[in-house]
Design a protein around this motif. Structure first.
Motif, short mmCIF file in Angstrom:
data_model
loop_
_atom_site.label_atom_id
_atom_site.label_comp_id
_atom_site.label_asym_id
_atom_site.label_seq_id
_atom_site.Cartn_x
_atom_site.Cartn_y
_atom_site.Cartn_z
N THR A 91 0.84 -1.20 0.00
CA THR A 91 0.00 0.00 0.00
C THR A 91 0.87 1.25 0.00
O THR A 91 1.99 1.25 0.50
CB THR A 91 -0.95 0.03 1.21
OG1 THR A 91 -0.18 -0.08 2.42
CG2 THR A 91 -1.95 -1.10 1.16
N ILE A 92 0.32 2.31 -0.56
CA ILE A 92 0.97 3.63 -0.60
C ILE A 92 0.02 4.59 0.08
O ILE A 92 -1.07 4.88 -0.44
CB ILE A 92 1.26 4.06 -2.04
CG1 ILE A 92 2.16 3.04 -2.74
CG2 ILE A 92 1.91 5.45 -2.07
CD1 ILE A 92 2.25 3.24 -4.25
N ILE A 93 0.40 5.09 1.24
CA ILE A 93 -0.54 5.84 2.08
C ILE A 93 0.10 7.12 2.62
O ILE A 93 1.32 7.22 2.72
CB ILE A 93 -1.03 4.98 3.26
CG1 ILE A 93 0.15 4.49 4.12
CG2 ILE A 93 -1.86 3.80 2.76
CD1 ILE A 93 -0.27 3.70 5.35
N PRO A 94 -0.73 8.11 2.98
CA PRO A 94 -0.19 9.34 3.57
C PRO A 94 0.22 9.13 5.02
O PRO A 94 -0.32 8.28 5.73
CB PRO A 94 -1.35 10.33 3.46
CG PRO A 94 -2.59 9.47 3.41
CD PRO A 94 -2.19 8.19 2.74
N ALA A 95 1.20 9.92 5.44
CA ALA A 95 1.61 9.91 6.84
C ALA A 95 0.49 10.44 7.72
O ALA A 95 -0.42 11.14 7.25
CB ALA A 95 2.87 10.75 7.00
N GLN A 96 0.55 10.13 9.01
CA GLN A 96 -0.52 10.51 9.93
C GLN A 96 -0.09 11.49 11.02
O GLN A 96 -0.90 12.28 11.51
CB GLN A 96 -1.10 9.28 10.62
CG GLN A 96 -1.86 8.34 9.71
CD GLN A 96 -2.40 7.14 10.46
OE1 GLN A 96 -2.11 6.91 11.63
NE2 GLN A 96 -3.20 6.34 9.77
N LEU A 97 1.16 11.44 11.42
CA LEU A 97 1.57 12.15 12.63
C LEU A 97 1.92 13.62 12.41
O LEU A 97 2.04 14.37 13.39
CB LEU A 97 2.77 11.44 13.28
CG LEU A 97 2.53 10.03 13.77
CD1 LEU A 97 3.80 9.47 14.41
CD2 LEU A 97 1.38 9.98 14.77
N GLY A 98 2.10 14.03 11.18
CA GLY A 98 2.42 15.42 10.91
C GLY A 98 3.69 15.86 11.62
O GLY A 98 4.70 15.17 11.62
N ASN A 99 3.62 17.03 12.28
CA ASN A 99 4.81 17.59 12.94
C ASN A 99 5.24 16.82 14.18
O ASN A 99 6.32 17.08 14.71
CB ASN A 99 4.54 19.05 13.31
CG ASN A 99 4.44 19.94 12.09
OD1 ASN A 99 5.02 19.66 11.04
ND2 ASN A 99 3.69 21.02 12.19
N ASP A 100 4.40 15.89 14.63
CA ASP A 100 4.76 15.10 15.82
C ASP A 100 5.61 13.88 15.49
O ASP A 100 6.12 13.21 16.39
CB ASP A 100 3.50 14.64 16.56
CG ASP A 100 2.77 15.79 17.25
OD1 ASP A 100 3.44 16.80 17.57
OD2 ASP A 100 1.55 15.67 17.48
N ALA A 101 5.76 13.56 14.20
CA ALA A 101 6.49 12.35 13.81
C ALA A 101 7.91 12.35 14.34
O ALA A 101 8.42 11.32 14.79
CB ALA A 101 6.48 12.19 12.29
N GLY A 102 8.56 13.50 14.30
CA GLY A 102 9.94 13.59 14.75
C GLY A 102 10.11 13.35 16.23
O GLY A 102 11.06 12.69 16.68
N ILE A 103 9.18 13.88 17.02
CA ILE A 103 9.25 13.68 18.48
C ILE A 103 9.04 12.21 18.81
O ILE A 103 9.78 11.61 19.58
CB ILE A 103 8.18 14.52 19.21
CG1 ILE A 103 8.27 15.99 18.84
CG2 ILE A 103 8.28 14.34 20.72
CD1 ILE A 103 7.14 16.82 19.43
N VAL A 104 7.99 11.64 18.22
CA VAL A 104 7.65 10.24 18.50
C VAL A 104 8.79 9.32 18.06
O VAL A 104 9.21 8.43 18.80
CB VAL A 104 6.33 9.85 17.81
CG1 VAL A 104 6.06 8.36 17.99
CG2 VAL A 104 5.17 10.68 18.36
N GLY A 105 9.30 9.56 16.86
CA GLY A 105 10.39 8.71 16.37
C GLY A 105 11.65 8.84 17.18
O GLY A 105 12.35 7.84 17.41
N ALA A 106 11.95 10.05 17.64
CA ALA A 106 13.15 10.25 18.47
C ALA A 106 13.01 9.46 19.77
O ALA A 106 13.95 8.79 20.22
CB ALA A 106 13.35 11.73 18.76
N ALA A 107 11.83 9.51 20.37
CA ALA A 107 11.59 8.72 21.59
C ALA A 107 11.73 7.23 21.30
O ALA A 107 12.26 6.46 22.11
CB ALA A 107 10.20 9.02 22.16
N GLY A 108 11.30 6.83 20.11
CA GLY A 108 11.35 5.42 19.73
C GLY A 108 12.75 4.89 19.49
O GLY A 108 12.95 3.67 19.42
#
Length: 316
Positions: free
Chosen positions: A294-311
């Motif tokens: 599947t090819i889909i749009p991202a969901q987290l917007g500007n929060d993706a960086g914070i969440v990914g950094a925590a991850g």
């Protein structure tokens, strides 16, 4: 409360955004403050420490529950050694940020570039939640990317895997030079910068388009004009989508991801972009490599960086 928490830091040139996530990748609290680049490297590091301590202090959680801190930034990083080699937007050069922060916070610290952490954020708790193998594109001023394999960031030999914007996709006769120095990179046609350049070129040629009435063209104006039926704008959007779809087909032949996630400002164009990308992918990718993809749009917007950094503490 006895659960562990993870703090992510999105280190930008103007602001530092921090957030608390739990082990499931849910963003629980956020905080934002000025980066303070004008005051020098030490001041920026002081602010990172202050904001991390502040967000935990303002939350229902205790410092003992903090399992670690992850940070993402735009720039060249030695991920394994935790060193920011060069980050012009914050004035960092050869800064051993990981060891400095670990010494100050007495907690484990991990770093990575902004595209990788955004990809991890989407894979962990955004559009790719529950998916072990996915590839994320970020379409903004440039084209960034991140590769997630078996739920973790794939960094490659030198930590530079996922430079999707620098896949050469444009034929030589149509290619222009990319900022990286090479010709025909995806970034030259599928980024906001590339779309704006193509629009300005069309206006300069005297093409009949409503864009000639726009004082300063942005990517959004190009997409709006295309949606309104402007033939020149439609041609530009389709060209950007074609080369993006072509790159997806090439990546699928190497990695065979389950999901392609498309984020960044350009992705907000919606169906006019995604439908063409999917059509091109279906045309160019071998049938077995399309099955279940599947090819889909991202969901987290500007929060993706914070969440990914925590991850980074759990997924790298």
């Amino acid at each position: 409360m006895s659960e562990n928490i993870y703090v992510g830091v999105d280190l930008g040139g103007t602001t530092i955004k921090v957030g608390i996530c739990n082990a499931d990748g849910n963003l629980l609290h956020t905080y934002e403050g000025p980066t303070g680049t004008a005051d020098g490297v030490d001041a920026v590091i002081d602010n990172i420490e202050k904001y991390v301590r502040q967000i935990v202090e303002d939350s229902p959680y205790t410092w003992d529950q903090l399992a670690g801190v992850g940070a993402g930034l735009a720039g060249f990083t030695n991920i394994r050694e935790g060193i920011i080699i060069l980050a012009p937007n914050i004035g960092f050069k050869d800064v051993p940020i990981r060891s400095i922060l670990e010494g100050r916070l007495n907690k484990p610290v991990k770093i990575d570039n902004d595209a990788n952490v955004a990809a991890l954020g989407e894979a962990w708790s955004g559009a790719g939640r529950g998916v072990e193998n996915c590839v994320c594109y970020t379409l903004g001023t440039g084209v960034g990317g991140g590769i997630i394999i078996n739920g973790k960031i794939y960094q490659g030999f030198g930590g530079l895997a996922g430079e999707l914007g620098h896949i050469s996709v444009v034929p030589d006769l149509e290619a222009i030079q990319c900022g990286c120095g090479n010709m025909g990179c995806l970034e030259t046609v599928s980024s906001a910068t590339g779309i704006i350049r193509m629009a300005n070129d069309a206006v300069a040629r005297g093409d009949r388009t409503s864009l000639s009435q726009v004082e300063k063209i942005a990517a959004k104006e190009v997409f709006d004009a295309a949606k309104a039926g402007d033939e020149v704008a439609i041609r530009i959007v389709n060209r950007a989508a074609f080369y993006l779809g072509k790159s997806l087909a090439a990546v699928s032949a190497v990695l065979n991801p389950e999901v392609f996630i498309i984020g960044g400002g350009v992705s907000k164009a919606g169906d006019i972009l995604f439908e063409e990308v999917r059509r091109v992918f279906a045309k160019l990718a071998p049938a077995p490599l399309q099955t279940g993809v599947t090819i889909i749009p991202a969901q987290l917007g500007n929060d993706a960086g914070i969440v990914g950094a925590a991850g980074l503490l759990l997924r790298s």
